[in-house]
Motif scaffolding. Structure first.
Motif, PDB file in Angstrom:
ATOM      1  N   TRP A 327       0.704  -1.328   0.181  1.00 33.90           N
ATOM      2  CA  TRP A 327      -0.183   0.147  -0.102  1.00 33.90           C
ATOM      3  C   TRP A 327       0.717   1.233   0.007  1.00 33.90           C
ATOM      4  O   TRP A 327       0.480   2.349  -0.739  1.00 33.90           O
ATOM      5  CB  TRP A 327      -1.045   0.112   1.153  1.00 33.90           C
ATOM      6  CG  TRP A 327      -2.154  -0.758   0.818  1.00 33.90           C
ATOM      7  CD1 TRP A 327      -2.525  -2.072   1.029  1.00 33.90           C
ATOM      8  CD2 TRP A 327      -3.285   0.072   0.335  1.00 33.90           C
ATOM      9  NE1 TRP A 327      -3.706  -2.079   0.622  1.00 33.90           N
ATOM     10  CE2 TRP A 327      -4.376  -1.117   0.083  1.00 33.90           C
ATOM     11  CE3 TRP A 327      -3.642   1.371  -0.156  1.00 33.90           C
ATOM     12  CZ2 TRP A 327      -5.527  -0.801  -0.464  1.00 33.90           C
ATOM     13  CZ3 TRP A 327      -4.896   1.524  -0.795  1.00 33.90           C
ATOM     14  CH2 TRP A 327      -5.895   0.660  -0.928  1.00 33.90           C
ATOM     15  N   LEU A 328       2.006   1.122   0.809  1.00 29.90           N
ATOM     16  CA  LEU A 328       2.982   2.339   0.976  1.00 29.90           C
ATOM     17  C   LEU A 328       3.292   2.577  -0.689  1.00 29.90           C
ATOM     18  O   LEU A 328       3.403   3.783  -1.170  1.00 29.90           O
ATOM     19  CB  LEU A 328       4.189   1.887   1.727  1.00 29.90           C
ATOM     20  CG  LEU A 328       5.013   3.231   1.652  1.00 29.90           C
ATOM     21  CD1 LEU A 328       4.435   4.602   2.526  1.00 29.90           C
ATOM     22  CD2 LEU A 328       6.223   2.736   2.614  1.00 29.90           C
ATOM     23  N   ALA A 329       3.664   1.576  -1.364  1.00 31.86           N
ATOM     24  CA  ALA A 329       4.134   1.784  -2.602  1.00 31.86           C
ATOM     25  C   ALA A 329       3.019   2.489  -3.874  1.00 31.86           C
ATOM     26  O   ALA A 329       3.650   3.294  -4.689  1.00 31.86           O
ATOM     27  CB  ALA A 329       4.699   0.380  -3.294  1.00 31.86           C
ATOM     28  N   ILE A 330       1.931   1.844  -3.757  1.00 31.41           N
ATOM     29  CA  ILE A 330       0.897   2.225  -4.757  1.00 31.41           C
ATOM     30  C   ILE A 330       0.680   3.580  -4.444  1.00 31.41           C
ATOM     31  O   ILE A 330       0.314   4.449  -5.285  1.00 31.41           O
ATOM     32  CB  ILE A 330      -0.369   1.699  -4.898  1.00 31.41           C
ATOM     33  CG1 ILE A 330      -0.789   1.081  -3.303  1.00 31.41           C
ATOM     34  CG2 ILE A 330       0.378  -0.199  -5.372  1.00 31.41           C
ATOM     35  CD1 ILE A 330      -2.108   0.142  -3.452  1.00 31.41           C
ATOM     36  N   ILE A 331       0.580   4.173  -3.296  1.00 29.79           N
ATOM     37  CA  ILE A 331      -0.047   5.404  -2.762  1.00 29.79           C
ATOM     38  C   ILE A 331       0.962   6.428  -3.257  1.00 29.79           C
ATOM     39  O   ILE A 331       0.823   7.509  -3.611  1.00 29.79           O
ATOM     40  CB  ILE A 331      -0.099   5.606  -1.231  1.00 29.79           C
ATOM     41  CG1 ILE A 331      -1.436   4.745  -0.561  1.00 29.79           C
ATOM     42  CG2 ILE A 331      -0.392   7.094  -0.640  1.00 29.79           C
ATOM     43  CD1 ILE A 331      -1.495   4.554   0.792  1.00 29.79           C
ATOM     44  N   ARG A 332       2.324   5.931  -2.986  1.00 24.79           N
ATOM     45  CA  ARG A 332       3.627   6.779  -3.293  1.00 24.79           C
ATOM     46  C   ARG A 332       3.533   7.065  -5.037  1.00 24.79           C
ATOM     47  O   ARG A 332       3.760   8.039  -5.464  1.00 24.79           O
ATOM     48  CB  ARG A 332       4.642   6.461  -2.899  1.00 24.79           C
ATOM     49  CG  ARG A 332       5.161   6.634  -1.548  1.00 24.79           C
ATOM     50  CD  ARG A 332       6.422   5.979  -1.133  1.00 24.79           C
ATOM     51  NE  ARG A 332       7.053   6.395   0.222  1.00 24.79           N
ATOM     52  CZ  ARG A 332       7.961   5.969   0.923  1.00 24.79           C
ATOM     53  NH1 ARG A 332       8.577   4.956   0.107  1.00 24.79           N
ATOM     54  NH2 ARG A 332       8.342   6.497   1.933  1.00 24.79           N
TER      55      ARG A 332
END
Length: 694
Positions: A327-332
């Motif tokens: 989730w951190l990667a796709i939000i970024r």
């Protein structure tokens, strides 16, 4: 007819002598195609003598898609290609790429092409043919039956021709993820499963985006729902704001992040965390725990200038933090693409293309996540805007993307359309069959879309060059970081011993200068003062500094010359005796106490200067003001070289035999004056904690 008979004879000979056995994943796969070619009255037109057997088969399939024959495709290539692309050593591969790009540009615009097994096999066989394109290419005899596989270079050349499958920036990392379990070679079953995963991810995105989720927002902004989490009670998403915590459902779109608090039988009105506006957003990993403790590394921290206090989104799981990392990667990725759009002022069609590149990256990551055969995944390495944010020179990659976009706009403005066969298909064209209304320019005609993609027949594009250079620099950074990690040692005492050894030359220089300043050897000190005093007097100080830099540079070059091929000289440090846990704790306590004492002493100095500057103690302030006034007049009236000379002589003659007694007397008077100055008063006020609960 004679040519057709000659062609059939050649293929029959190749099959009989086993030259094509390495291609037969299943025995009947190519046999049927050979039989069809043998019995076809146009066999001669579908055979190019410069190409290998497998390349001929691929070109023949491309010709079928384009409703023509292989010889006509070859003639078209000869007319459109520049002379540099028709060099004999490169002719076969360039012709193959031309046929592949031309066929894929048409095939990839057909609805549901990823579901088509023949399309999946065609793209894979294109990679096989790319590795052995020429009639003179040696057969890869190590490839037999089910062990047929393709390498990195072939994948990175063909896969980006269909933007849904890969793009130039992440194709190497994507290949490494797909081939991690097969020894660095990509086999068709894994490739086929990957394309099926992309089709599944596209269907899920379309279904979510057309559902009633966020219907009001979707109707006004046309946002696409890319991911949803927290719908399963065993895997909730927790939102922490201040000291309050709520479970709920988390939704990511191509413009924002939404959190819907879970009520008894339904969800509350969603909170919107905007990722598209320039709000100084910060997204980073965060630690959470009960009652404000920081124990579990499973959360994402989000803050922006529009929020009164930051939000922390927690993704609980039994072990690890893979769910949070995803989730951190796709939000970024969504945040980075909007920063890219804002930074370069991208609008219209180019803006839609940039957003689709980010969306397709997330869809590809979802497909990889669903594959059990793939090992640990580095999420950021598969998302292009995330990757550009981390790579050395990643900003150059983004600038190149913008430059390519402007160049295409200019070409359209001049009505100079490039030949489609020489370029891969663009992002917007390849996703046009998905049926999405995307952005403000989605309803524009085909003529308004960007005409070409990122790969060109027989050439390395500017984007590919910049990406390659950036990744080479990244490899250097990784290599350097490996040496850093290998040089780290544990323990305060051991680190101090290493630092002492590294600072040994500087410590020796300090001791030498201190010896000169204290006149331990009057002859050396006199010579030193006369020599440097003369340099300052003549105004040669700049030349002296330049000479020192030249000598250091010369030393480095000479050392490099003589040390070529020799092992790196290691720093030898005598390790201190090992310390037990109690001794280490005492050492830490001592270090903390010393640091606290230094901070206290620094604060006292600042408080005394505050009292002097604000004339809280007039008598001491008068003396300081007189000293500053004298120094100011000297700076204003005397040339700078005389001031430097006076300062140098003052420092290095203070402890000379004639001045030593006088210097000690002045030092005593200064200490007495300094200790007589009171510190400005300090009053501590405690902030009142707001313990109101929502």
């Amino acid at each position: 007819m004679a040519a057709a008979g000659k062609t059939r004879t050649m293929f029959e000979g190749l099959v009989k002598d086993g030259s094509l056995k390495w291609l037969l994943g299943k025995k009947s796969y190519f046999d049927e195609e050979f039989e069809e070619m043998e019995n076809s009255p146009s066999a001669g037109k579908n055979f190019v003598r410069e190409l290998s057997p497998v390349a001929n088969l691929v070109v023949r399939r491309c010709a079928k898609i384009l409703q023509t024959c292989s010889s006509d495709l070859q003639e078209s290539f000869n007319q459109e290609a520049s002379e540099s692309l028709k060099i004999p050593s490169r002719y076969a591969r360039n012709l193959l790429e031309y046929c592949c790009f031309k066929a894929l540009s048409l095939k990839a615009q057909m609805s549901g092409h990823l579901l088509d097994k023949t399309f999946r096999r065609l793209t894979y066989d294109m990679m096989l043919a790319w590795e052995v394109p020429s009639a003179t290419s040696l057969p890869l005899t190590n490839k037999v039956d089910e062990d047929v596989s393709v390498g990195l270079e072939a994948f990175c050349r063909i896969a980006p021709a269909v933007p849904i499958i890969a793009n130039v920036i992440v194709c190497e990392n994507l290949f490494e993820a797909l081939s991690s379990s097969t020894g660095g070679r990509l086999q068709f079953p894994i490739y086929d499963k990957y394309l099926g995963g992309i089709e599944k991810a596209i269907k899920k995105m379309k279904s979510n985006s057309e559902s009633s989720l966020l219907s009001a927002i979707r109707s006004t902004k046309g946002e696409k729902i890319l991911e949803i989490d927290g719908t399963v009670t065993t895997q909730p998403v927790l939102e922490h704001v201040g000291i309050s915590t709520w479970p709920g459902r988390l939704i990511l779109t191509d413009h924002a992040l939404y959190f819907e608090e879970l009520r008894v039988v339904s969800y509350d009105k969603p909170k919107r965390y905007d990722l598209s506006d320039d709000l100084n957003q910060i997204v980073k990993p965060e630690l959470t725990g009960p009652w404000g403790t920081r124990l579990f590394d499973k959360a994402v921290f989000y803050s922006s200038s529009s929020l009164s206090e930051p939000a922390v989104l927690e993704f609980p799981e039994l072990k690890g933090h893979a769910r949070r990392d995803y989730w951190l990667a796709i939000i970024r990725e969504i945040l980075c693409v909007h920063k890219f759009i804002t930074k370069f002022g991208i609008k219209g069609v180019a803006r839609d293309e940039a957003l689709w590149k980010a969306v397709l990256g997330i869809l590809r990551l979802q497909a990889i996540q669903d594959m059990s055969s793939v090992g640990p995944i580095l999420n950021d390495s598969l998302l292009m805007f995330n990757l550009c944010d981390q790579l050395p020179g990643g900003d150059f990659i983004l600038e190149t993307l913008v430059h390519m976009s402007y160049s295409r706009e200019s070409e359209r403005g001049n009505d100079s359309k490039p030949e489609s066969g020489m370029y891969s298909i663009s992002v917007l064209d390849t996703v046009s069959n998905l049926g999405f209304v995307f952005g403000t320019s989605s309803n524009s005609s085909n003529e308004g879309r960007i005409a070409v993609g990122e790969v060109t027949v027989g050439e390395i594009t500017l984007l590919e060059k910049v990406v390659k250079e950036s990744k080479n620099n990244y490899k250097k950074v990784v290599s350097a970081q490996a040496t850093v990690d290998g040089s780290k040692v544990d323990g305060i005492d051991t680190n101090l011993a290493v630092m002492k050894e590294l600072l040994f030359p500087l410590d020796e220089l300090r001791k030498s200068l201190q010896s000169l300043a204290y006149w331990d050897d009057p002859l050396k000190s006199s010579g030193f003062c006369l020599f440097f005093g003369y340099i300052i007097w003549r105004g040669w100080l700049g030349y002296a500094a330049a000479l020192v830099l030249v000598l250091v540079a010369s030393f480095m070059i000479i050392t490099r010359w003589f040390n070529q091929g020799r092992p790196v000289t290691e720093v030898k440090v005598v390790a201190p005796p090992p310390m037990n846990t109690m001794e280490q704790l005492l050492a830490v306590q001592t270090a903390v106490s010393q640091a606290e004492q230094l901070i206290q002493d620094g604060n006292i100095v600042l408080l005394k200067f505050r009292g002097l500057l604000l004339s809280i103690f007039p008598q001491a302030t008068e003396k300081l003001a007189f000293a500053l006034l004298s120094a100011g007049l000297m700076l204003a009236l005397l040339p700078i070289k005389y001031i430097v000379l006076l300062v140098f002589l003052e420092i290095f003659t203070m402890y000379s035999p004639p001045r030593k007694a006088n210097t000690e007397r002045w030092e005593r008077r200064f200490r007495e004056w300094w200790f007589s100055i009171p510190a400005a008063p300090v009053k501590l006020e405690r902030e009142k904690e707001d313990k109101k609960k929502k």
